[in-house]
Design an enzyme around this catalytic site. Sequence first.
Site, PDB file in Angstrom:
ATOM      1  N   LEU A 161     -19.282  39.901  15.752  1.00 39.31           N
ATOM      2  CA  LEU A 161     -20.792  40.076  15.722  1.00 39.31           C
ATOM      3  C   LEU A 161     -21.266  40.957  16.728  1.00 39.31           C
ATOM      4  CD1 LEU A 161     -21.555  36.182  15.735  1.00 39.31           C
ATOM      5  CD2 LEU A 161     -22.476  37.894  13.978  1.00 39.31           C
ATOM      6  N   GLY A 162     -20.438  41.433  17.521  1.00 46.63           N
ATOM      7  CA  GLY A 162     -20.805  42.274  18.569  1.00 46.63           C
ATOM      8  C   GLY A 162     -21.645  41.721  19.878  1.00 46.63           C
TER       9      GLY A 162
ATOM     10  N   THR B  38     -21.402  38.803  23.502  1.00 42.50           N
ATOM     11  CA  THR B  38     -20.758  37.795  24.284  1.00 42.50           C
ATOM     12  C   THR B  38     -21.393  36.650  24.461  1.00 42.50           C
ATOM     13  OG1 THR B  38     -21.745  38.757  26.118  1.00 42.50           O
ATOM     14  CG2 THR B  38     -19.636  39.669  25.486  1.00 42.50           C
TER      15      THR B  38
ATOM     16  N   ASP C  88      -2.955  33.987  18.573  1.00 40.52           N
ATOM     17  CA  ASP C  88      -2.420  33.602  19.714  1.00 40.52           C
ATOM     18  C   ASP C  88      -1.151  34.211  20.000  1.00 40.52           C
ATOM     19  OD1 ASP C  88      -2.663  32.044  22.286  1.00 40.52           O
ATOM     20  OD2 ASP C  88      -1.268  30.281  21.432  1.00 40.52           O
TER      21      ASP C  88
ATOM     22  N   ASN D 132       6.073  26.227  28.518  1.00 40.18           N
ATOM     23  CA  ASN D 132       6.898  26.898  27.438  1.00 40.18           C
ATOM     24  C   ASN D 132       6.389  27.833  26.423  1.00 40.18           C
ATOM     25  OD1 ASN D 132       8.686  23.969  27.600  1.00 40.18           O
ATOM     26  ND2 ASN D 132       9.888  25.744  27.048  1.00 40.18           N
ATOM     27  N   SER D 133       4.725  27.890  26.648  1.00 39.15           N
ATOM     28  CA  SER D 133       4.197  29.065  25.624  1.00 39.15           C
ATOM     29  C   SER D 133       4.550  30.034  25.613  1.00 39.15           C
ATOM     30  CB  SER D 133       2.572  28.821  25.899  1.00 39.15           C
ATOM     31  OG  SER D 133       2.048  27.678  25.478  1.00 39.15           O
TER      32      SER D 133
ATOM     33  N   HIS E 272      -3.118  33.167  24.817  1.00 36.96           N
ATOM     34  CA  HIS E 272      -3.487  32.130  25.834  1.00 36.96           C
ATOM     35  C   HIS E 272      -2.684  32.072  27.128  1.00 36.96           C
ATOM     36  CE1 HIS E 272      -0.544  29.039  24.497  1.00 36.96           C
ATOM     37  NE2 HIS E 272      -0.687  28.585  25.807  1.00 36.96           N
TER      38      HIS E 272
END
Length: 373
Positions: free
Chosen positions: A282-283, A285, A152, A226-227, A122
């Site tokens: 699923l293919g 957007t 993540d 901090n991520s 993220h």
Amino acid sequence: MMTKSVWKMVVAMLCAAVVAFGGGYAGAQLALRGVEARGYESIHAHHPGGLTADALSATPAYTAANRQALTLPDLFDGANPAVVAISIEVTGRNAFGQTVTRPASGSGFFISPDGYIVTNDHVIENAENITVLLYDGSQYPAVVVGRDAASDIAVIWIDVTERAHLAFGDSDVVRVGDQVAAIGNPLGELANSMTVGVISALDRDIAVDGVTRIKLQTDAAVNRGNSGGPLLNLYGEVIGVVNAKSVGTDVEGLGFAIPSNEAMEIVGQLMEYGFIRGRAILGITINEITQAGTLERKVQVSSVNPGGAAYAAGLKAGDVVLAVNGMEVFTFDTLRAVLSQLSPGDEVAVRIQRSGAEMYVYVILDEYRPHGL
């Protein structure tokens, strides 16, 4: 066996963003396609034989000799050169329809001497430009080796050599009460800050953005920015990757990190393949929409990948996805959570709304492959 409970709390990712976009859901397209590996081909040009996870088992430039616990000042002095601040730029539209650039920031750490850096997915999601700031003040542009929204975790690379780097420790042997330290870039402004605490709990099932993952809990202070930074034991080993905290006026000392053993497995695949094998897609957007006259959120197909699973099953742009295998879908995150429990080749019943009528479409899920692999 102790029964784990899913904590019902507000948990926030720790990427520090300065300007927020209005309108639709940023990032929905990337995550539903799976891993977006920008720079993947250029990275492999530097390694013609292909990437491997050798760096994960290489002798680290910094570790505690003979596994003697370090003092906190020595821990910081040794680990700090391997920790980086990350800044990104994302272009989008604000609530007034104006094109704006949103800067954001996070943290990361070297895992090899030749420029490979681990961070959170993220932190770099939708980034058009990624800049890495080293502890000595030097800055480098970065490219993405691989990223995985479900875990993540992401790996990026900068063109450097002989860098201090950190080694992963064994998160399975971590005990409640072990002292730990987090080094990172809180608020996106205070790079190379260290906070200290203990492991507060193990194996916490924490729901973030609709996806439940097992985390280490710590009372070491972590904040926005901090991520992606390391959570270190007193031997200088990374036993977790900081990625979330509980927020609220009555909340204090509730930070969470991805256990190192999980992170190491993901990082190995990202370095070797640029993506995580076995991810079902699923293919399509999507966009999140609000039903007319209500505040209810829905997931609408914005495009269908030609030749993909959804295309073969007859899904069309404009269809509203209501449920998958009986599990209701209201947001991008709930759809992603459902798909994370499935495997390529599974047949799923997708309940959709098309032109005001409800119907079922049966889709045999694809496996994500970047660049047509």
